[in-house]
Scaffold this active site. Structure first.
Site, PDB file in Angstrom:
ATOM      1  N   ARG A  10      -0.825  -3.406  10.780  1.00  0.00           N
ATOM      2  CA  ARG A  10      -1.243  -3.756  12.013  1.00  0.00           C
ATOM      3  C   ARG A  10      -1.723  -4.959  11.636  1.00  0.00           C
ATOM      4  NH1 ARG A  10      -2.483   1.517  13.545  1.00  0.00           N
ATOM      5  NH2 ARG A  10      -2.260   2.294  15.354  1.00  0.00           N
ATOM      6  N   GLN A  46      -0.153  10.485  17.792  1.00  0.00           N
ATOM      7  CA  GLN A  46      -1.747  10.053  17.636  1.00  0.00           C
ATOM      8  C   GLN A  46      -1.660   8.696  18.193  1.00  0.00           C
ATOM      9  OE1 GLN A  46       0.092  10.283  13.676  1.00  0.00           O
ATOM     10  NE2 GLN A  46      -0.898   8.303  13.128  1.00  0.00           N
ATOM     11  N   GLY A  68      -2.811   7.030   1.365  1.00  0.00           N
ATOM     12  CA  GLY A  68      -4.152   6.207   1.214  1.00  0.00           C
ATOM     13  C   GLY A  68      -5.205   6.469   1.473  1.00  0.00           C
ATOM     14  N   GLY A 128       1.025  -1.486  -0.232  1.00  0.00           N
ATOM     15  CA  GLY A 128      -0.508  -0.187  -0.311  1.00  0.00           C
ATOM     16  C   GLY A 128       1.166   0.774   0.146  1.00  0.00           C
ATOM     17  N   HIS A 129       1.765   1.168   0.939  1.00  0.00           N
ATOM     18  CA  HIS A 129       2.529   2.419   0.793  1.00  0.00           C
ATOM     19  C   HIS A 129       3.560   2.565  -0.103  1.00  0.00           C
ATOM     20  CE1 HIS A 129       2.910   0.989   5.094  1.00  0.00           C
ATOM     21  NE2 HIS A 129       2.436   2.586   5.783  1.00  0.00           N
TER      22      HIS A 129
HETATM   23  O1  PAF Z   1      -1.263   7.200   7.864  1.00  0.00           O
HETATM   24  C1  PAF Z   1      -0.359   7.442   8.605  1.00  0.00           C
HETATM   25  O2  PAF Z   1       0.968   6.677   8.925  1.00  0.00           O
HETATM   26  C2  PAF Z   1      -0.368   8.401   9.916  1.00  0.00           C
HETATM   27  O3  PAF Z   1      -0.720   8.989  10.680  1.00  0.00           O
HETATM   28  C3  PAF Z   1       1.356   9.279   8.819  1.00  0.00           C
HETATM   29  C4  PAF Z   1      -0.342  10.031   8.073  1.00  0.00           C
HETATM   30  C5  PAF Z   1       2.680   9.216   8.240  1.00  0.00           C
HETATM   31  C6  PAF Z   1       0.855  10.725  10.547  1.00  0.00           C
HETATM   32  O4  PAF Z   1       1.838  10.374  11.069  1.00  0.00           O
END
Ligand code: PAF
Length: 289
Positions: free
Chosen positions: A188, A61, A148, A36-37
């Site tokens: 995850r 977060q 994404g 995905g990345h």
């Molecule tokens: O989607 C993520 O991996 C994270 O929420 C992000 C956008 C890198 C911010 O830490």
């Protein structure tokens, strides 16, 4: 590929690239990269002259008790993957560089969007996301930033922040990448046991079910949500966090699906909280009906 860890060095590099008249694409990540990345990296490579991938497991977060400590990390593997994609810079700041002692300013788009959907069970999550993404935008100075569609609420919130704060950049979204059997890729997913991995398919199956209902002409959100819920609840280890049908721009609930709609859900499979969604665009409705 260059690894940059200092914020000043990142700033200077970005300024130099801009002075050369080249465009910068940023793919913000928390590492432990999957396809995905990498699909976002490929989009960035195709659209921009210079591609920066940030890897930062952002502590703000995660709420206390969430998986900050356990979040999977593998910098060596990530760097090898990014190098193979021809990425120019991997930006890997330390938590202290990102949030120096005494740092207290946060960025929030407001509770209207951050307390819905995932925000019900993760009320502080999106303020952490917008704060770090705003900081990354200042540090990397991208012309385009790639996110994404899998994190649909995050995408809507980042777009709102960019509009509200007049960031001079374009937010580009990439489609959800799935395993062959339908499971949406997520860092995850490694938390899932074999049995949970099988049961995790209820997320994508319930979205397929929603798609079928819409194709057959159902427009009532409650009816669709009830159908999805009973499908998810058939899996012994699954517990619904939420299932919602909302406007993809402001995330407000839609009673009926008329044109564009975001069908989104979060489900605990065992202890792992998974999310997935279907962005139904006007053309889908026209196509299905
Ligand atoms: O989607 C993520 O991996 C994270 O929420 C992000 C956008 C890198 C911010 O830490």
């Amino acid at each position: 590929m260059e690894r940059i860890t200092e914020i000043n060095a990142m700033n200077q590099r970005a300024e130099m690239v801009r002075r050369q008249g080249r465009t910068i694409g940023l793919v913000p990540t928390m590492g432990f990269l999957h396809q995905g990345h990498l699909s976002l990296v490929r989009m960035a490579k195709a659209a921009c002259d210079f591609v920066v991938v940030s890897i930062f497991v952002n502590p703000t977060q995660f709420a206390p008790g969430e998986d900050l400590e356990d979040y999977p990390r593998d910098l060596e593997r990530d760097e090898a993957l990014l190098k193979a994609e021809g990425v120019d810079v991997v930006f890997f700041p330390s938590p202290l560089a990102m949030y120096p002692q005494g740092s207290s300013t946060t960025v929030s788009v407001g509770e209207e969007m951050t307390r819905r959907l995932c925000g019900q069970s993760r009320p502080t999550h999106f303020n952490g996301v917008t704060t770090v993404v705003a900081k990354l935008f200042h540090m990397v100075k991208p012309h385009q930033a790639f996110f994404g569609q899998k994190d649909a609420q995050q995408l809507s919130i980042v777009r709102k922040m960019v509009r509200d704060l007049n960031f001079d950049l374009e937010v580009v979204s990439g489609p959800i990448v799935r395993e062959e059997d339908g499971l949406a890729l997520s860092s995850r997913n490694v938390y899932l046991s074999e049995a949970e991995r099988r049961e995790a398919l209820v997320l994508s199956r319930s979205l397929a079910f929603a798609r079928e209902m819409v194709a057959k002409g159902t427009r009532d959100s409650e009816e669709i949500i009830l159908g999805m819920r009973s499908l998810v609840e058939k899996a012994a280890s699954a517990r619904v966090d939420y299932i919602a049908i909302v406007d993809p721009v402001d995330l407000k609930p839609l009673e009926r699906i008329e044109e564009t709609a975001l069908v989104a859900l979060a489900v605990y499979v065992g202890k792992t909280r998974l999310i997935d969604n279907w962005l139904m665009e006007e053309k889908n409705v026209a196509h299905h009906v």
